[in-house]
Design a protein around this motif. Structure first.
Motif, mmCIF file in Angstrom:
data_model
loop_
_atom_site.group_PDB
_atom_site.id
_atom_site.type_symbol
_atom_site.label_atom_id
_atom_site.label_comp_id
_atom_site.label_asym_id
_atom_site.label_seq_id
_atom_site.Cartn_x
_atom_site.Cartn_y
_atom_site.Cartn_z
ATOM 1 N N ILE A 1 1.593 0.886 11.058
ATOM 2 C CA ILE A 1 2.217 2.047 11.699
ATOM 3 C C ILE A 1 3.578 2.351 11.079
ATOM 4 O O ILE A 1 3.958 3.521 10.936
ATOM 5 N N ARG A 2 4.322 1.327 10.678
ATOM 6 C CA ARG A 2 5.625 1.569 10.037
ATOM 7 C C ARG A 2 5.478 2.324 8.719
ATOM 8 O O ARG A 2 6.429 2.970 8.262
ATOM 9 N N ALA A 3 4.297 2.247 8.108
ATOM 10 C CA ALA A 3 4.075 2.939 6.838
ATOM 11 C C ALA A 3 3.719 4.412 7.026
ATOM 12 O O ALA A 3 3.612 5.152 6.054
ATOM 13 N N LEU A 4 3.534 4.836 8.268
ATOM 14 C CA LEU A 4 3.161 6.229 8.532
ATOM 15 C C LEU A 4 4.366 7.157 8.382
ATOM 16 O O LEU A 4 5.496 6.781 8.704
ATOM 17 N N PRO A 5 4.140 8.384 7.929
ATOM 18 C CA PRO A 5 5.246 9.352 7.788
ATOM 19 C C PRO A 5 5.573 10.025 9.128
ATOM 20 O O PRO A 5 5.390 11.234 9.299
ATOM 21 N N ILE A 6 6.070 9.250 10.077
ATOM 22 C CA ILE A 6 6.343 9.786 11.416
ATOM 23 C C ILE A 6 7.559 10.711 11.410
ATOM 24 O O ILE A 6 7.540 11.816 11.974
ATOM 25 N N GLU A 7 8.643 10.253 10.813
ATOM 26 C CA GLU A 7 9.851 11.064 10.619
ATOM 27 C C GLU A 7 10.385 11.646 11.928
ATOM 28 O O GLU A 7 10.842 12.785 11.997
ATOM 29 N N GLY A 8 10.292 10.855 12.995
ATOM 30 C CA GLY A 8 10.858 11.287 14.263
ATOM 31 C C GLY A 8 10.107 12.405 14.954
ATOM 32 O O GLY A 8 10.656 13.043 15.868
ATOM 33 N N LYS A 9 8.866 12.647 14.571
ATOM 34 C CA LYS A 9 8.099 13.758 15.140
ATOM 35 C C LYS A 9 7.027 13.238 16.103
ATOM 36 O O LYS A 9 6.590 12.093 16.005
ATOM 37 N N PRO A 10 6.561 14.097 17.028
ATOM 38 C CA PRO A 10 5.451 13.704 17.910
ATOM 39 C C PRO A 10 4.199 13.386 17.098
ATOM 40 O O PRO A 10 3.986 13.930 16.011
ATOM 41 N N VAL A 11 3.373 12.505 17.626
ATOM 42 C CA VAL A 11 2.179 12.036 16.923
ATOM 43 C C VAL A 11 0.964 12.244 17.820
ATOM 44 O O VAL A 11 1.056 12.155 19.049
ATOM 45 N N THR A 12 -0.182 12.529 17.192
ATOM 46 C CA THR A 12 -1.435 12.685 17.929
ATOM 47 C C THR A 12 -2.309 11.455 17.742
ATOM 48 O O THR A 12 -2.458 10.955 16.629
ATOM 49 N N LEU A 13 -2.880 10.969 18.831
ATOM 50 C CA LEU A 13 -3.741 9.789 18.814
ATOM 51 C C LEU A 13 -5.061 10.122 19.491
ATOM 52 O O LEU A 13 -5.086 10.660 20.605
ATOM 53 N N PRO B 1 0.832 -1.199 0.000
ATOM 54 C CA PRO B 1 0.000 0.000 0.000
ATOM 55 C C PRO B 1 0.867 1.248 0.000
ATOM 56 O O PRO B 1 1.893 1.299 0.681
ATOM 57 N N PRO B 2 0.509 2.262 -0.770
ATOM 58 C CA PRO B 2 1.326 3.473 -0.826
ATOM 59 C C PRO B 2 1.364 4.176 0.521
ATOM 60 O O PRO B 2 0.365 4.215 1.247
ATOM 61 N N LYS B 3 2.514 4.711 0.870
ATOM 62 C CA LYS B 3 2.636 5.425 2.120
ATOM 63 C C LYS B 3 1.908 6.766 2.023
ATOM 64 O O LYS B 3 2.029 7.475 1.025
ATOM 65 N N PRO B 4 1.148 7.125 3.056
ATOM 66 C CA PRO B 4 0.442 8.399 3.009
ATOM 67 C C PRO B 4 1.429 9.563 3.008
ATOM 68 O O PRO B 4 2.464 9.519 3.666
ATOM 69 N N LYS B 5 1.101 10.621 2.261
ATOM 70 C CA LYS B 5 1.980 11.789 2.182
ATOM 71 C C LYS B 5 1.922 12.607 3.470
ATOM 72 O O LYS B 5 2.920 13.178 3.902
ATOM 73 N N GLY B 6 0.744 12.704 4.069
ATOM 74 C CA GLY B 6 0.589 13.410 5.322
ATOM 75 C C GLY B 6 0.121 12.453 6.396
ATOM 76 O O GLY B 6 -0.343 11.357 6.110
ATOM 77 N N MET B 7 0.248 12.865 7.662
ATOM 78 C CA MET B 7 -0.161 11.984 8.753
ATOM 79 C C MET B 7 -1.682 11.846 8.778
ATOM 80 O O MET B 7 -2.401 12.832 8.927
ATOM 81 N N PRO B 8 -2.202 10.640 8.617
ATOM 82 C CA PRO B 8 -3.653 10.435 8.650
ATOM 83 C C PRO B 8 -4.155 10.436 10.092
ATOM 84 O O PRO B 8 -3.371 10.506 11.038
ATOM 85 N N GLU B 9 -5.450 10.331 10.245
ATOM 86 C CA GLU B 9 -6.028 10.277 11.588
ATOM 87 C C GLU B 9 -5.730 8.925 12.225
ATOM 88 O O GLU B 9 -5.903 7.883 11.607
ATOM 89 N N LEU B 10 -5.296 8.961 13.469
ATOM 90 C CA LEU B 10 -5.001 7.753 14.233
ATOM 91 C C LEU B 10 -6.031 7.658 15.355
ATOM 92 O O LEU B 10 -6.140 8.570 16.182
ATOM 93 N N LEU B 11 -6.755 6.557 15.390
ATOM 94 C CA LEU B 11 -7.860 6.421 16.325
ATOM 95 C C LEU B 11 -7.854 5.034 16.964
ATOM 96 O O LEU B 11 -7.517 4.047 16.315
ATOM 97 N N VAL B 12 -8.238 4.997 18.236
ATOM 98 C CA VAL B 12 -8.530 3.729 18.908
ATOM 99 C C VAL B 12 -9.922 3.869 19.504
ATOM 100 O O VAL B 12 -10.163 4.759 20.326
#
Length: 259
Positions: free
Chosen positions: A90-102, A52-63
């Motif tokens: 999660i490895r496919a997300l563009p995290i790039e060492g930055k904080p993430v919102t969940l 699956p293609p990696k998203p260009k921007g951080m998508p919504e992360l929900l639990v």
């Protein structure tokens, strides 16, 4: 008489020749069967499924109550390959060492929220901002550090959790006598829990605290406990709040790494 015999001998031969000629013409005019082409002789080759293609921007992360929903992909952690799929997504997300919102809904399982936070840390997120619509007198946003990014905390560091019966337990990270507070009218008694937390946080030089909850209680309870820990830090010395990957046993040493 001879002429008659000649005619009678010639006619059969002419008829035979004519029959052969017609038969040959019929054979020549019959369509030839098609020759087998490459598609008929070669078996089709199955193509491997594309990643699956990696998203260009951080998508919504929900639990939510059904589990993690990461960038439009539902992960069922109860399945045998659930943990592996979560890690892959999660490895496919563009995290790039930055904080993430969940986003974590009230009725989510604490173990599901903790699993996502752990995998985000493994994929490079230094911190995770968890948003939950909890109590109005407590923070609705808490910043946690994934467990894998913490090592060798002081033994006196505060550990707290919500138990199955909605009581709370507070004890040192290295193990020891814990303090248990019975549940209140509508959930954990966070007022008395906060009083004990204030004393224990002040008595230790640690800048880190740990929290968790039994998986039988909703995530909202764990989120409110985390907010109570932060609010009980009178001198504001806690710099790191860690959501444990697996619920520990109150009073026993906390084992980082899910134990």
């Amino acid at each position: 008489m001879r002429a008659s015999c000649l005619r009678s001998g010639v006619l059969p031969r002419l008829a035979a020749v004519a029959g052969l000629t017609l038969a040959a013409a019929a054979c020549e005019s019959a369509p030839k069967p098609p020759e087998p082409g490459p598609a008929a002789t070669a078996a089709p080759v199955a193509e491997a499924p594309a990643e699956p293609p990696k998203p260009k921007g951080m998508p919504e992360l929900l639990v939510d109550s059904m589990g993690p929903y990461i960038g439009g992909q539902r992960v069922d952690l109860s399945q045998k390959d659930g943990a592996e799929k979560l890690s892959k997504v999660i490895r496919a997300l563009p995290i790039e060492g930055k904080p993430v919102t969940l986003l974590a809904e009230k009725k989510a399982k604490p173990s599901a929220v903790a699993a996502v936070v752990t995998e985000l840390g493994a994929a490079g997120a230094p911190t995770v901002l968890i948003k939950t619509d909890g109590r109005d007198d407590l923070p609705k946003e808490i910043t946690v550090v994934p467990e894998g990014r913490v090592s060798k905390p002081p033994a006196c560091a505060v550990s707290a959790m919500v138990l199955k019966d909605l009581a709370t337990a507070i004890w040192p990270f290295g193990g020891g006598m814990g303090k248990r507070q019975r549940k209140g009218l509508a959930g954990p008694d966070l007022s008395h829990t906060g009083e004990q937390l204030t004393k224990d946080i002040a008595a230790c030089s640690a800048s880190v605290a740990f929290f968790s909850a039994d998986d039988e209680v909703p995530w909202e309870m764990a989120h409110n406990l985390a907010g109570t820990i932060l609010g009980s830090d009178a001198k504001k010395k806690l710099a790191t709040l860690v959501l444990l990957r697996a619920a520990p046993v109150a009073g026993r040493p906390v084992q980082l790494g899910g134990g």
